[in-house]
Design a protein around this motif. Structure first.
Motif, PDB file in Angstrom:
ATOM      1  N   THR A   1      38.079  41.066  29.613  1.00 41.69           N
ATOM      2  CA  THR A   1      39.085  40.009  29.601  1.00 41.69           C
ATOM      3  C   THR A   1      39.089  39.214  28.306  1.00 41.69           C
ATOM      4  OG1 THR A   1      38.962  39.891  31.983  1.00 41.69           O
ATOM      5  CG2 THR A   1      39.814  37.954  30.865  1.00 41.69           C
TER       6      THR A   1
ATOM      7  N   TRP B   1      41.229  28.366  28.699  1.00 40.77           N
ATOM      8  CA  TRP B   1      39.854  28.687  29.077  1.00 40.77           C
ATOM      9  C   TRP B   1      38.940  27.505  28.758  1.00 40.77           C
ATOM     10  CZ3 TRP B   1      38.185  33.319  31.213  1.00 40.77           C
ATOM     11  CH2 TRP B   1      39.118  34.368  31.222  1.00 40.77           C
TER      12      TRP B   1
ATOM     13  N   LEU C   1      39.235  28.932  34.147  1.00 44.11           N
ATOM     14  CA  LEU C   1      40.427  29.370  33.418  1.00 44.11           C
ATOM     15  C   LEU C   1      41.651  29.052  34.253  1.00 44.11           C
ATOM     16  CD1 LEU C   1      41.326  33.045  33.906  1.00 44.11           C
ATOM     17  CD2 LEU C   1      39.121  32.250  34.767  1.00 44.11           C
TER      18      LEU C   1
ATOM     19  N   LYS D   1      53.129  33.164  31.291  1.00 47.43           N
ATOM     20  CA  LYS D   1      52.215  32.882  32.388  1.00 47.43           C
ATOM     21  C   LYS D   1      50.816  32.493  31.907  1.00 47.43           C
ATOM     22  CE  LYS D   1      50.802  34.892  36.803  1.00 47.43           C
ATOM     23  NZ  LYS D   1      49.422  35.377  36.696  1.00 47.43           N
ATOM     24  N   GLY D   2      50.249  33.262  30.981  1.00 45.34           N
ATOM     25  CA  GLY D   2      48.869  33.018  30.582  1.00 45.34           C
ATOM     26  C   GLY D   2      47.906  33.448  31.679  1.00 45.34           C
ATOM     27  N   PRO D   3      46.575  33.244  31.524  1.00 42.74           N
ATOM     28  CA  PRO D   3      45.955  32.715  30.308  1.00 42.74           C
ATOM     29  C   PRO D   3      45.874  33.785  29.200  1.00 42.74           C
ATOM     30  CG  PRO D   3      44.269  33.299  31.899  1.00 42.74           C
ATOM     31  CD  PRO D   3      45.593  33.574  32.560  1.00 42.74           C
ATOM     32  N   LEU D   4      45.394  33.363  28.046  1.00 43.02           N
ATOM     33  CA  LEU D   4      45.124  34.304  26.963  1.00 43.02           C
ATOM     34  C   LEU D   4      43.986  35.248  27.344  1.00 43.02           C
ATOM     35  CD1 LEU D   4      45.130  32.101  23.720  1.00 43.02           C
ATOM     36  CD2 LEU D   4      46.908  33.693  24.489  1.00 43.02           C
ATOM     37  N   ASN D   5      43.930  36.378  26.657  1.00 42.78           N
ATOM     38  CA  ASN D   5      42.779  37.276  26.816  1.00 42.78           C
ATOM     39  C   ASN D   5      41.744  37.056  25.700  1.00 42.78           C
ATOM     40  OD1 ASN D   5      44.497  38.283  24.912  1.00 42.78           O
ATOM     41  ND2 ASN D   5      44.661  40.336  25.785  1.00 42.78           N
TER      42      ASN D   5
ATOM     43  N   ALA E   1      54.777  39.209  32.075  1.00 39.26           N
ATOM     44  CA  ALA E   1      54.796  37.796  32.433  1.00 39.26           C
ATOM     45  C   ALA E   1      54.358  36.892  31.284  1.00 39.26           C
ATOM     46  CB  ALA E   1      53.909  37.555  33.660  1.00 39.26           C
ATOM     47  N   ASN E   2      53.681  37.464  30.287  1.00 41.47           N
ATOM     48  CA  ASN E   2      53.289  36.661  29.128  1.00 41.47           C
ATOM     49  C   ASN E   2      54.328  36.701  28.012  1.00 41.47           C
ATOM     50  OD1 ASN E   2      50.856  35.746  30.190  1.00 41.47           O
ATOM     51  ND2 ASN E   2      49.821  37.661  29.642  1.00 41.47           N
TER      52      ASN E   2
END
Lengths: 432, 432
Positions: free
Chosen positions: B70, A164, A184, A197-201, B134-135
């Motif tokens: 998110t 991010w 992001l 995969k990402g991204p983080l939350n 996926a993560n």
């Protein structure tokens, strides 16, 4: 008379102190599950202007080898709580790269960084004791493989921390635009050990990325540190060894496009402070008198990765091969034993005192002189202080040794900056 | 005029509030990453004498379907921090049984319980969205398998929590005995999905075991709750459905040797409070006017587990099969849509308001009357309050609705007891 180069000080906490029987010292704390006691330790560290407090960890209970380390709070929840009762000191928690998922680790440390306003550090360890595997249904991988996994793990975590942009949150009430999707990205990592995969939350954290600590002193450990760590917590018993290890890890940095100053090397040291050298030696003798032979030999077996109870305690230290456990401790203490012609009893005494770390015993001036010498000789950028017990065993260092280092211009007298990166003199990283 | 049976109130937090566009309301908080704002929410909940505050979670970032959810702090570190700025309220964090190890989960929640002096709760979820997989490099197992895994997971965690006796720590300075080895045990669990030796490296926690929350309303979800949960957070749109679900889960308890009172059923409700019913309706209309059709349809697709963007928004709700995602939400909102002859637009409006939960709109008296009616009719033991936005959207409930419930003797006017178990009227469990 301030020196341009400044020392850094970390406080290592685990169990009731770094001497495995230190809890028996009169007035010492006897449990590491009491947050109130840990808050007091953290306040003392902040009074001493320490860079960070960090908690070691492992993933099993072993009442046989080190009972006073067996019961503890979990590091991340503990550090999140300590973030609320401290304001300046860095907060480091240990998390294994062998028994965790990178997504969860990246997320939890980013959260600690937000909660602490930029004071989080991750002590990335590969986990060295096979006993951990039995709690996770997966055998401990061998030493080389653990480091290969760790390397990919840290790479994924770093990528996730960069997912991010700082300004991704728009929250425009009028238009209803909450996020800027251009700010992001997924990492779509598909490697040998992890697929993420990402991204983080969670959004980019105050430090950009939390500080990464590592402790591996082996060849793959040094390589990993040179590529990815901000701080190295090293194991030493001797200034010449420490200088060699310091030079060895620093010279690896340019190959990764890093300056030698971007990695802070902190050897672990257990200070035993007395008003005089003699008083300090007496204090150490008192501490050693508390040792239990059974625990001591089990702890030594643990460190060396093999059963030591079969050997003659008063015989010489046998020739022992390195195992798949922690090689740095085994190598360091065996080298010292050979150098000094120790018996097995000497070795177990040495290992029990600070669990294989360097013990520095003396008056405040003796201790300050020694630390200054190591610092000037480039054996260290500072030290990981491992008090034998709390609170007195640490307060003596903060109240008697730190002021000498400050008077000599070697160590900060006041905190400057806002984040742990600021304390370590490291810039906030750009998103890669 | 106190009623013997007392209501319980939980506060659900996730994102900027339970209305996905609630952050657009004038004065509403617009980020869920600011611990200061969350501390203020927790203080308000404690002022309202709530039983607990708990944070939902999922394991991926989806800016498409619900942008305002998110970015968030990680639940366990957040709750550990909140433990420091609250003193009585229970603290619940969500952790998945699909993407965690039981040893780590047992340990972290025991730690939160120590840190908070007995206020920890674990919201055990199986994780319903395939995006999480996926993560973690592992596809989401199907619904039935997830619950089978969850059942073994909770069993392992409970066993680990029981590993240490309360009086295992001896710490006798004189004899050097630190632990009583007879007061701990391994679990040596070797099941279909997990192999865990134990014991934990943390002692028995203040509550004996942290509280277990669950939210599954499906057949296997109810079965799991009846065996293992202390609190159920249920999804409802209708008092008759809620009564049926309540009766269904309660009647399962005796088969597990449990009394119906040992499980607290809290339907989720999003209260929209106005000074009059009319003002409340206007407020809800304002909130609904903030909705973004794209987010709303994506969120609906998310809840129903299938792509809804291809359907005519003003046509009828199509016949849709249950998927491997969250079946409870799909069943609940589809049933209401059929009952009330909704168009797809109505359904997406309903789902967007409180993400599929019950919306209760009215004056303080209307809301209190409705909650009392549900409580008396045994549709609920209390409620999980899901404010549409913060802070006003929650303060209105605490300052205007809670006092009515208190005056009617339905809800505590002061905290009693020390732990979350005490608030819920549950005894501290013996070690199994």
């Amino acid at each position: 008379m301030t020196s341009a180069r400044q020392m850094h000080l970390g406080l290592f906490i685990l169990g009731t102190g770094s001497h495995i029987a230190g809890w028996r010292y009169p007035g010492a704390i006897d449990t590491f599950q009491d947050l109130g006691a840990i808050q007091e330790i953290a306040r003392t560290a902040e009074r001493g202007k320490f860079d960070l407090i960090f908690m070691g960890d492992n993933l099993y209970a072993d009442p046989g080898s080190h009972p006073s380390y067996t019961l503890r709070l979990e590091p991340l929840t503990m550090m999140a709580a300590l973030a609320m009762s401290t304001s300046r000191i860095g907060l480091g928690a240990t998390a294994s790269t062998t028994y965790n998922d990178p997504y969860s680790v990246a997320r939890a440390f980013a959260s600690l960084d937000h909660i602490s306003k930029g004071r989080a550090a991750w002590n990335a360890v590969t986990t060295s004791n096979p006993a951990s595997g039995a709690n996770f249904g997966r055998d401990l991988p061998d030493h080389a493989l653990r480091y290969e996994i760790a390397d990919e793990f840290v790479q994924v975590v770093t990528g996730l921390w960069d997912g991010w942009a700082d300004d991704a949150l728009v929250a425009d009430r009028k238009t209803g635009v909450y996020l800027d999707p251009a700010k992001l990205r997924s990492i779509n990592h598909c490697g040998k050990y992890f697929k993420v995969k990402g991204p983080l939350n969670i959004g980019r954290c105050p430090q950009g990325r939390p500080i990464v600590l590592q402790a591996g002193g082996s060849e793959p450990g040094q390589a990993l540190a040179a590529r990815t760590a901000d701080v190295v917590f090293s194991v030493t018993q001797d200034i010449d060894d420490a200088k060699a290890a310091y030079a060895s890890v620093k010279k690896r940095l340019p190959a990764f496009g890093r300056s030698p100053d971007s990695l802070t090397v902190l050897p672990g040291v257990m200070p035993v402070v007395g008003r005089t050298d003699r008083e300090a030696r007496d204090k150490l003798n008192t501490l050693q008198s508390y040792l239990d032979e059974t625990n001591g030999l089990q702890l030594l077996s643990d460190r060396l990765g093999q059963d030591m109870t079969a050997y003659d305690l008063d015989g010489p230290v046998p020739d022992l091969p390195l195992t798949e456990g922690s090689q740095t401790f085994a190598r360091t203490i065996l080298a010292k034993a050979r150098r000094e012609g120790m018996t097995l009893r000497d070795l177990y005494n040495l290992n029990s005192a600070a669990r294989g770390h360097w013990v520095l015993c003396g008056s405040p001036v003796t201790i300050a002189d020694t630390l200054e010498h190591w610092f000037n000789e480039r054996a260290a950028d500072g030290f990981n202080v491992m008090p034998p017990y709390f609170h007195e065993g640490f307060e003596d260092f903060v109240d008697l040794v730190v002021p000498i280092l400050q008077e000599r211009g070697l160590f900060r007298a006041e905190y400057e900056g806002e984040t742990l990166r600021d304390l370590l003199g490291l810039p906030r990283p750009e998103r890669a």
